[in-house]
Write a protein that holds these residues in place. Structure first.
Motif, PDB file in Angstrom:
ATOM      1  N   PHE A 129     -14.040 -16.236 -14.513  1.00  0.00           N
ATOM      2  CA  PHE A 129     -13.927 -15.078 -15.393  1.00  0.00           C
ATOM      3  C   PHE A 129     -12.617 -14.352 -15.141  1.00  0.00           C
ATOM      4  CE2 PHE A 129     -18.489 -15.723 -15.365  1.00  0.00           C
ATOM      5  CZ  PHE A 129     -18.862 -15.412 -16.662  1.00  0.00           C
ATOM      6  N   PRO A 130     -11.923 -13.923 -16.209  1.00  0.00           N
ATOM      7  CA  PRO A 130     -10.734 -13.101 -15.996  1.00  0.00           C
ATOM      8  C   PRO A 130     -11.143 -11.728 -15.463  1.00  0.00           C
ATOM      9  CG  PRO A 130     -11.078 -13.506 -18.357  1.00  0.00           C
ATOM     10  CD  PRO A 130     -12.155 -14.226 -17.608  1.00  0.00           C
ATOM     11  N   LEU A 131     -10.367 -11.268 -14.520  1.00  0.00           N
ATOM     12  CA  LEU A 131     -10.651  -9.997 -13.858  1.00  0.00           C
ATOM     13  C   LEU A 131      -9.489  -9.034 -14.044  1.00  0.00           C
ATOM     14  CD1 LEU A 131     -12.022 -11.642 -10.620  1.00  0.00           C
ATOM     15  CD2 LEU A 131     -13.403 -10.493 -12.352  1.00  0.00           C
ATOM     16  N   ARG A 132      -9.774  -7.763 -13.917  1.00  0.00           N
ATOM     17  CA  ARG A 132      -8.767  -6.714 -13.984  1.00  0.00           C
ATOM     18  C   ARG A 132      -8.756  -6.031 -12.628  1.00  0.00           C
ATOM     19  NH1 ARG A 132      -6.421  -3.822 -18.688  1.00  0.00           N
ATOM     20  NH2 ARG A 132      -6.411  -5.946 -19.450  1.00  0.00           N
ATOM     21  N   ILE A 133      -7.554  -5.706 -12.134  1.00  0.00           N
ATOM     22  CA  ILE A 133      -7.396  -5.059 -10.832  1.00  0.00           C
ATOM     23  C   ILE A 133      -6.829  -3.671 -11.066  1.00  0.00           C
ATOM     24  CG2 ILE A 133      -6.244  -5.187  -8.590  1.00  0.00           C
ATOM     25  CD1 ILE A 133      -6.188  -8.289  -9.068  1.00  0.00           C
ATOM     26  N   ALA A 134      -7.518  -2.655 -10.583  1.00  0.00           N
ATOM     27  CA  ALA A 134      -7.133  -1.264 -10.814  1.00  0.00           C
ATOM     28  C   ALA A 134      -6.895  -0.553  -9.484  1.00  0.00           C
ATOM     29  CB  ALA A 134      -8.223  -0.547 -11.610  1.00  0.00           C
ATOM     30  N   PRO A 135      -5.631  -0.344  -9.103  1.00  0.00           N
ATOM     31  CA  PRO A 135      -5.354   0.360  -7.848  1.00  0.00           C
ATOM     32  C   PRO A 135      -5.717   1.837  -7.953  1.00  0.00           C
ATOM     33  CG  PRO A 135      -3.319  -0.080  -9.034  1.00  0.00           C
ATOM     34  CD  PRO A 135      -4.427  -0.724  -9.821  1.00  0.00           C
ATOM     35  N   VAL A 136      -5.930   2.456  -6.800  1.00  0.00           N
ATOM     36  CA  VAL A 136      -6.251   3.886  -6.788  1.00  0.00           C
ATOM     37  C   VAL A 136      -5.100   4.676  -7.398  1.00  0.00           C
ATOM     38  CG1 VAL A 136      -5.431   4.402  -4.440  1.00  0.00           C
ATOM     39  CG2 VAL A 136      -7.304   5.725  -5.417  1.00  0.00           C
ATOM     40  N   LYS A 137      -3.861   4.181  -7.224  1.00  0.00           N
ATOM     41  CA  LYS A 137      -2.705   4.777  -7.894  1.00  0.00           C
ATOM     42  C   LYS A 137      -1.555   3.786  -7.858  1.00  0.00           C
ATOM     43  CE  LYS A 137      -1.001   7.166  -3.782  1.00  0.00           C
ATOM     44  NZ  LYS A 137      -0.570   8.428  -3.207  1.00  0.00           N
ATOM     45  N   GLY A 138      -0.698   3.840  -8.866  1.00  0.00           N
ATOM     46  CA  GLY A 138       0.524   3.046  -8.894  1.00  0.00           C
ATOM     47  C   GLY A 138       0.310   1.559  -9.109  1.00  0.00           C
ATOM     48  N   ALA A 139       1.205   0.775  -8.495  1.00  0.00           N
ATOM     49  CA  ALA A 139       1.222  -0.677  -8.646  1.00  0.00           C
ATOM     50  C   ALA A 139       0.168  -1.341  -7.755  1.00  0.00           C
ATOM     51  CB  ALA A 139       2.614  -1.204  -8.290  1.00  0.00           C
ATOM     52  N   ILE A 140      -0.062  -2.634  -8.002  1.00  0.00           N
ATOM     53  CA  ILE A 140      -1.016  -3.414  -7.198  1.00  0.00           C
ATOM     54  C   ILE A 140      -0.280  -3.906  -5.960  1.00  0.00           C
ATOM     55  CG2 ILE A 140      -2.540  -5.418  -7.167  1.00  0.00           C
ATOM     56  CD1 ILE A 140      -2.664  -5.120 -10.281  1.00  0.00           C
ATOM     57  N   ARG A 141      -0.566  -3.302  -4.832  1.00  0.00           N
ATOM     58  CA  ARG A 141       0.130  -3.586  -3.578  1.00  0.00           C
ATOM     59  C   ARG A 141      -0.855  -4.045  -2.504  1.00  0.00           C
ATOM     60  NH1 ARG A 141       5.234  -1.572  -3.828  1.00  0.00           N
ATOM     61  NH2 ARG A 141       5.646  -0.053  -5.458  1.00  0.00           N
ATOM     62  N   SER A 175       6.920   1.590   0.678  1.00  0.00           N
ATOM     63  CA  SER A 175       5.668   1.159   0.052  1.00  0.00           C
ATOM     64  C   SER A 175       5.343  -0.264   0.482  1.00  0.00           C
ATOM     65  CB  SER A 175       5.805   1.202  -1.462  1.00  0.00           C
ATOM     66  OG  SER A 175       5.988   2.522  -1.893  1.00  0.00           O
ATOM     67  N   PRO A 176       4.054  -0.570   0.593  1.00  0.00           N
ATOM     68  CA  PRO A 176       3.677  -1.957   0.901  1.00  0.00           C
ATOM     69  C   PRO A 176       4.155  -2.894  -0.206  1.00  0.00           C
ATOM     70  CG  PRO A 176       1.789  -0.471   1.095  1.00  0.00           C
ATOM     71  CD  PRO A 176       2.901   0.308   0.486  1.00  0.00           C
ATOM     72  N   ASP A 177       4.277  -4.181   0.118  1.00  0.00           N
ATOM     73  CA  ASP A 177       4.715  -5.176  -0.859  1.00  0.00           C
ATOM     74  C   ASP A 177       3.742  -5.249  -2.025  1.00  0.00           C
ATOM     75  OD1 ASP A 177       6.854  -5.858   0.752  1.00  0.00           O
ATOM     76  OD2 ASP A 177       5.834  -7.578   1.649  1.00  0.00           O
ATOM     77  N   GLN A 178       4.293  -5.549  -3.205  1.00  0.00           N
ATOM     78  CA  GLN A 178       3.440  -5.778  -4.361  1.00  0.00           C
ATOM     79  C   GLN A 178       2.833  -7.175  -4.264  1.00  0.00           C
ATOM     80  OE1 GLN A 178       6.278  -3.685  -7.453  1.00  0.00           O
ATOM     81  NE2 GLN A 178       4.296  -4.099  -8.370  1.00  0.00           N
ATOM     82  N   VAL A 179       1.627  -7.328  -4.789  1.00  0.00           N
ATOM     83  CA  VAL A 179       0.932  -8.605  -4.773  1.00  0.00           C
ATOM     84  C   VAL A 179       1.548  -9.500  -5.854  1.00  0.00           C
ATOM     85  CG1 VAL A 179      -1.308  -9.745  -5.053  1.00  0.00           C
ATOM     86  CG2 VAL A 179      -1.178  -7.489  -3.971  1.00  0.00           C
ATOM     87  N   LEU A 180       1.742 -10.775  -5.520  1.00  0.00           N
ATOM     88  CA  LEU A 180       2.372 -11.724  -6.433  1.00  0.00           C
ATOM     89  C   LEU A 180       1.365 -12.763  -6.916  1.00  0.00           C
ATOM     90  CD1 LEU A 180       5.649 -12.398  -4.397  1.00  0.00           C
ATOM     91  CD2 LEU A 180       5.252 -10.659  -6.162  1.00  0.00           C
ATOM     92  N   ASP A 181       1.578 -13.255  -8.145  1.00  0.00           N
ATOM     93  CA  ASP A 181       0.720 -14.313  -8.654  1.00  0.00           C
ATOM     94  C   ASP A 181       1.259 -15.678  -8.237  1.00  0.00           C
ATOM     95  OD1 ASP A 181       2.796 -15.004 -10.412  1.00  0.00           O
ATOM     96  OD2 ASP A 181       1.802 -14.205 -12.188  1.00  0.00           O
ATOM     97  N   VAL A 182       0.641 -16.753  -8.707  1.00  0.00           N
ATOM     98  CA  VAL A 182       1.027 -18.104  -8.305  1.00  0.00           C
ATOM     99  C   VAL A 182       2.435 -18.474  -8.752  1.00  0.00           C
ATOM    100  CG1 VAL A 182      -1.328 -19.000  -8.130  1.00  0.00           C
ATOM    101  CG2 VAL A 182      -0.125 -19.123 -10.325  1.00  0.00           C
TER     102      VAL A 182
END
Length: 197
Positions: free
Chosen positions: A78-90, A27-34
């Motif tokens: 503005f706070p945002l929400r990220i919704a992947p097509v499936k699974g984790a945010i990668r 699987s591709p790497d998961q996206v990381l925050d600051v």
């Protein structure tokens, strides 16, 4: 005899380095925050441009809806929400980006980002996209997060549409009417980081 054994060994090593039929790719790497934490689908985030400012949603000068996605200086964002097509945010996977909360300025419009084909020269990121449901009616609402230098960038390149590869482009800043710094399809990506709201 010795060379035959060496060739057999090299062949065996080459064979073993290949993935077995039916095995999944990594699987591709998961996206990381600051802070180095993995982004979660149940959390809200600020998308922070590396050169300063905040991501905001505003109606354009002389227009009302849909809201345009802008980079604004001296603003909370503005706070945002990220919704992947499936699974984790990668990285490199299809996802929707939306305002985390309802916005009363455009009550009949969704808060999901989409590509708005404003003109042949200008393609902006606005609201009123479609959440989920990969297909022809939601094709303009799918984005990706890609690694970019020491941070990330946003791109429009929906895998849910295999024939759309020719339309792949970075999301960057387009200065509209010498005032608004709108997010748009550009040749120069906007470097961003993610901070939990």
């Amino acid at each position: 005899m010795k060379s035959t054994t060496m060739l057999e060994l090299l062949f065996l090593l080459a064979l073993l380095s290949q993935p077995l039929p039916g095995t999944a790719k990594a699987s591709p790497d998961q996206v990381l925050d600051v802070l180095g934490k993995k982004l979660r689908v149940d959390a809200d985030y600020y998308i922070i441009p590396a050169n300063g400012g905040e991501i905001s949603l505003e109606s354009s000068i002389g227009e009302s809806c849909p809201l345009h996605v802008l980079v604004v200086k001296h603003s909370q964002g503005f706070p945002l929400r990220i919704a992947p097509v499936k699974g984790a945010i990668r990285v490199s996977t299809d996802l929707n980006i939306m305002l985390a909360n309802y916005d009363s300025r455009c009550p009949n419009y969704s808060v999901v980002w989409k590509i708005d084909l404003f003109s042949k020269e200008e393609t902006f990121v606005t609201t009123n996209g479609v959440l989920g449901h990969p297909g022809s009616n939601s094709i303009l609402s799918w984005f990706k997060i890609e690694k970019y230098e020491d941070a990330y960038k946003l791109v429009y390149c929906p895998t849910v549409c295999p024939s759309c590869k020719h339309a792949c482009k970075d999301i960057g800043i387009y200065v509209y009417k010498n005032r608004e710094m709108r997010l748009a399809l550009t040749n120069i990506p906007l470097k961003v980081k993610f901070q939990e709201a």
